[in-house]
Design a protein around this motif. Structure first.
Motif, PDB file in Angstrom:
ATOM      1  N   LEU A   1      -6.224  -9.202   2.931  1.00 45.72           N
ATOM      2  CA  LEU A   1      -5.790  -8.043   3.005  1.00 45.72           C
ATOM      3  C   LEU A   1      -4.173  -8.047   2.742  1.00 45.72           C
ATOM      4  CD1 LEU A   1      -6.124  -4.740   3.373  1.00 45.72           C
ATOM      5  CD2 LEU A   1      -5.764  -5.395   5.749  1.00 45.72           C
ATOM      6  N   SER A   2      -3.478  -7.626   1.644  1.00 49.06           N
ATOM      7  CA  SER A   2      -2.196  -8.018   1.359  1.00 49.06           C
ATOM      8  C   SER A   2      -1.414  -7.323   0.641  1.00 49.06           C
ATOM      9  CB  SER A   2      -2.276  -9.461   0.695  1.00 49.06           C
ATOM     10  OG  SER A   2      -1.046  -9.867   0.330  1.00 49.06           O
ATOM     11  N   ASP A   3      -0.288  -6.938   0.810  1.00 47.00           N
ATOM     12  CA  ASP A   3       0.763  -5.975   0.075  1.00 47.00           C
ATOM     13  C   ASP A   3       1.272  -7.294  -1.058  1.00 47.00           C
ATOM     14  OD1 ASP A   3       2.665  -4.916  -1.542  1.00 47.00           O
ATOM     15  OD2 ASP A   3       3.618  -4.283   0.333  1.00 47.00           O
ATOM     16  N   GLY A   4       0.808  -6.917  -2.153  1.00 42.36           N
ATOM     17  CA  GLY A   4       1.046  -8.018  -3.401  1.00 42.36           C
ATOM     18  C   GLY A   4       0.658  -9.410  -2.937  1.00 42.36           C
ATOM     19  N   LEU A   5       1.559 -10.461  -2.836  1.00 39.62           N
ATOM     20  CA  LEU A   5       1.324 -11.787  -2.399  1.00 39.62           C
ATOM     21  C   LEU A   5       1.576 -12.072  -1.030  1.00 39.62           C
ATOM     22  CD1 LEU A   5       2.214 -12.750  -6.021  1.00 39.62           C
ATOM     23  CD2 LEU A   5       0.021 -13.659  -5.187  1.00 39.62           C
ATOM     24  N   GLU A   6       2.182 -11.030  -0.329  1.00 39.11           N
ATOM     25  CA  GLU A   6       2.868 -11.282   0.940  1.00 39.11           C
ATOM     26  C   GLU A   6       1.827 -12.206   1.832  1.00 39.11           C
ATOM     27  OE1 GLU A   6       6.133  -9.512   1.997  1.00 39.11           O
ATOM     28  OE2 GLU A   6       5.791  -9.803  -0.209  1.00 39.11           O
ATOM     29  N   ASN A   7       0.716 -11.883   1.926  1.00 40.83           N
ATOM     30  CA  ASN A   7      -0.210 -12.568   2.984  1.00 40.83           C
ATOM     31  C   ASN A   7      -1.314 -13.344   2.215  1.00 40.83           C
ATOM     32  OD1 ASN A   7       0.663 -11.039   5.044  1.00 40.83           O
ATOM     33  ND2 ASN A   7      -1.001  -9.376   4.833  1.00 40.83           N
ATOM     34  N   CYS A   8      -0.949 -13.832   1.065  1.00 43.28           N
ATOM     35  CA  CYS A   8      -1.894 -14.849   0.268  1.00 43.28           C
ATOM     36  C   CYS A   8      -0.871 -16.081   0.397  1.00 43.28           C
ATOM     37  CB  CYS A   8      -1.891 -14.510  -0.964  1.00 43.28           C
ATOM     38  SG  CYS A   8      -2.440 -12.810  -1.140  1.00 43.28           S
ATOM     39  N   ASP A   9      -1.668 -17.150   0.516  1.00 44.84           N
ATOM     40  CA  ASP A   9      -1.079 -18.473   0.240  1.00 44.84           C
ATOM     41  C   ASP A   9      -0.728 -18.749  -1.308  1.00 44.84           C
ATOM     42  OD1 ASP A   9      -3.014 -20.597  -1.067  1.00 44.84           O
ATOM     43  OD2 ASP A   9      -4.043 -19.303   0.705  1.00 44.84           O
ATOM     44  N   ASN A  10       0.123 -20.002  -1.533  1.00 44.42           N
ATOM     45  CA  ASN A  10       0.359 -20.002  -2.934  1.00 44.42           C
ATOM     46  C   ASN A  10      -0.342 -21.214  -3.814  1.00 44.42           C
ATOM     47  OD1 ASN A  10       1.758 -22.292  -1.834  1.00 44.42           O
ATOM     48  ND2 ASN A  10       3.888 -21.384  -2.079  1.00 44.42           N
ATOM     49  N   ASP A  11      -1.486 -21.678  -3.223  1.00 47.76           N
ATOM     50  CA  ASP A  11      -2.256 -22.563  -3.686  1.00 47.76           C
ATOM     51  C   ASP A  11      -3.283 -22.029  -4.961  1.00 47.76           C
ATOM     52  OD1 ASP A  11      -3.261 -25.068  -4.338  1.00 47.76           O
ATOM     53  OD2 ASP A  11      -4.799 -24.993  -2.768  1.00 47.76           O
ATOM     54  N   PHE A  12      -2.537 -21.382  -5.730  1.00 49.90           N
ATOM     55  CA  PHE A  12      -3.124 -20.996  -7.138  1.00 49.90           C
ATOM     56  C   PHE A  12      -2.455 -21.276  -8.215  1.00 49.90           C
ATOM     57  CE2 PHE A  12      -4.005 -18.069  -3.605  1.00 49.90           C
ATOM     58  CZ  PHE A  12      -5.386 -17.833  -3.526  1.00 49.90           C
ATOM     59  N   ASP A  13      -3.391 -21.420  -9.308  1.00 57.30           N
ATOM     60  CA  ASP A  13      -2.852 -21.893 -10.918  1.00 57.30           C
ATOM     61  C   ASP A  13      -2.796 -20.670 -11.636  1.00 57.30           C
ATOM     62  OD1 ASP A  13      -5.483 -21.816 -11.831  1.00 57.30           O
ATOM     63  OD2 ASP A  13      -5.512 -24.087 -11.640  1.00 57.30           O
ATOM     64  N   THR A  14      -3.616 -19.599 -11.403  1.00 57.42           N
ATOM     65  CA  THR A  14      -3.754 -18.326 -12.021  1.00 57.42           C
ATOM     66  C   THR A  14      -3.614 -17.175 -11.194  1.00 57.42           C
ATOM     67  OG1 THR A  14      -5.148 -19.767 -13.310  1.00 57.42           O
ATOM     68  CG2 THR A  14      -4.967 -17.228 -13.898  1.00 57.42           C
ATOM     69  N   ILE A  15      -2.765 -16.193 -11.613  1.00 59.09           N
ATOM     70  CA  ILE A  15      -2.567 -15.004 -10.788  1.00 59.09           C
ATOM     71  C   ILE A  15      -2.976 -13.921 -11.936  1.00 59.09           C
ATOM     72  CG2 ILE A  15      -1.127 -13.629  -9.472  1.00 59.09           C
ATOM     73  CD1 ILE A  15       0.118 -16.237  -8.594  1.00 59.09           C
ATOM     74  N   VAL A  16      -4.020 -13.022 -11.356  1.00 56.91           N
ATOM     75  CA  VAL A  16      -4.151 -11.935 -12.137  1.00 56.91           C
ATOM     76  C   VAL A  16      -3.577 -10.636 -11.515  1.00 56.91           C
ATOM     77  CG1 VAL A  16      -5.979 -10.613 -13.288  1.00 56.91           C
ATOM     78  CG2 VAL A  16      -6.282 -12.861 -12.833  1.00 56.91           C
ATOM     79  N   ILE A  17      -2.998  -9.860 -12.275  1.00 58.87           N
ATOM     80  CA  ILE A  17      -2.723  -8.328 -11.733  1.00 58.87           C
ATOM     81  C   ILE A  17      -3.042  -7.510 -12.874  1.00 58.87           C
ATOM     82  CG2 ILE A  17      -1.019  -6.996 -10.579  1.00 58.87           C
ATOM     83  CD1 ILE A  17       0.859  -9.439  -9.940  1.00 58.87           C
ATOM     84  N   ALA A  18      -4.149  -6.578 -12.734  1.00 61.37           N
ATOM     85  CA  ALA A  18      -4.331  -5.770 -13.661  1.00 61.37           C
ATOM     86  C   ALA A  18      -4.790  -4.288 -13.211  1.00 61.37           C
ATOM     87  CB  ALA A  18      -5.641  -6.284 -14.289  1.00 61.37           C
ATOM     88  N   GLY A  19      -4.583  -3.210 -13.997  1.00 56.87           N
ATOM     89  CA  GLY A  19      -4.885  -2.062 -13.767  1.00 56.87           C
ATOM     90  C   GLY A  19      -3.820  -1.376 -12.936  1.00 56.87           C
ATOM     91  N   MET A  20      -2.759  -1.895 -12.738  1.00 56.75           N
ATOM     92  CA  MET A  20      -1.612  -1.430 -11.864  1.00 56.75           C
ATOM     93  C   MET A  20      -0.473  -1.039 -12.583  1.00 56.75           C
ATOM     94  SD  MET A  20      -0.478  -3.561  -8.756  1.00 56.75           S
ATOM     95  CE  MET A  20      -2.048  -4.197  -7.954  1.00 56.75           C
ATOM     96  N   GLY A  21       0.250  -0.068 -12.214  1.00 54.88           N
ATOM     97  CA  GLY A  21       1.477   0.470 -12.646  1.00 54.88           C
ATOM     98  C   GLY A  21       2.607  -0.658 -12.957  1.00 54.88           C
ATOM     99  N   GLY A  22       3.308  -0.769 -13.916  1.00 55.64           N
ATOM    100  CA  GLY A  22       4.308  -1.757 -14.387  1.00 55.64           C
ATOM    101  C   GLY A  22       5.467  -2.034 -13.374  1.00 55.64           C
TER     102      GLY A  22
END
Ligand SMILES: C[S@@+](CC[C@H](N)C(=O)[O-])C[C@H]1O[C@@H](n2cnc3c(N)ncnc32)[C@H](O)[C@@H]1O
Length: 236
Positions: free
Chosen positions: A74-95
């Motif tokens: 449950l996170s506003d953007g990447l605020e509550n997520c850690d950064n151990d990712f190599d791919t980040i998808v953001i789709a279907g959202m306003g620019g």
């Protein structure tokens, strides 16, 4: 296994090669559910700003038997997520929301992280952010789903900041190199959109010269891409 819409399937193609994937603003969770079936995916996570969509995603993951494979934030953007990712998808959202999310997480500007973005509106805001932050485009997809056009891109941060000079400079090469009938239709749709915008300002009561100039520049830019695309591929 879950069957994705044409738009989400195209987005999943851009994700290819990713091992640790985060879907920001997942809503229904269909994309992470679909991606969780691939052996090459070592970590898959879904996040959303609201409880409602996130529980919908969990319910769907349960239904498709992949609840244990997906992490939920449950996170506003990447605020509550850690950064151990190599791919980040953001789709279907306003620019604008997309740009705001990314600018609050500057760790995403990295040669080791691929962004897969499908802005629903204000694409140019996202493109300008990407240029100014040092991203270059890797690939793209143009999707026509039930008469509506969507543009999805993948990009990686190489740290070389550039000025955004319009669609021609940003995606021209991409369009020339992968020119299809859908590209041609999409470019015509875009040019028509600018023409209509110009017309509406001219006939409206609060017509603004500056705005008309802006739309004219965009139109010129798109027409330049159309012209070069035609030169690259005479068969369309
Ligand atoms: C229209 S849905 C898109 C769902 C899915 N990504 C897709 O492309 O089909 C947008 C989702 O983004 C979520 N959202 C909006 N702003 C957000 C933010 N700042 N951080 C995370 N999620 C957000 C909304 O709650 C909603 O579930």
């Amino acid at each position: 296994m879950i069957k994705l819409s044409k738009r989400l399937l195209a987005i999943s193609e851009l994700v290819e090669g990713g091992h640790k994937i985060l879907d920001v603003g997942t809503d229904h969770g269909y994309l992470p559910i679909y991606l969780s079936q691939f052996e090459s995916v070592r970590r898959i996570a879904a996040s959303d700003i609201s409880e409602g969509p996130l529980s919908r995603a969990k319910e769907s993951a349960l239904k498709y038997g992949v609840i244990d494979k997906i992490e939920f934030f449950l996170s506003d953007g990447l605020e509550n997520c850690d950064n151990d990712f190599d791919t980040i998808v953001i789709a279907g959202m306003g620019g604008e929301t997309m740009t705001e999310i990314l600018s609050r997480a500057t760790w995403t500007v990295s040669p080791d992280i691929k962004l897969v973005l499908q802005p629903q509106s204000k694409q140019e805001t996202v493109f300008e952010y990407l240029c100014l932050s040092g991203f270059r485009v890797l690939d793209h997809r143009i999707i026509n789903e039930r008469g509506k056009y969507y543009l999805a891109i993948s990009a990686v941060g190489d740290g070389e900041k550039r000025k955004y000079n319009g669609l021609y400079g940003f995606l021209g090469e991409q369009f020339f190199n992968k020119y299809t009938r859908t590209t041609a239709e999409y470019l015509l749709y875009l040019s028509e959109k600018q023409r209509k915008a110009i017309q509406n300002i001219e006939t409206g009561s609060n017509g603004s010269l500056q705005l008309i100039k802006e739309f004219c520049l965009r139109l010129e830019d798109i027409e330049k891409i159309i012209k070069e695309c035609k030169e690259h591929d005479k068969s369309i």
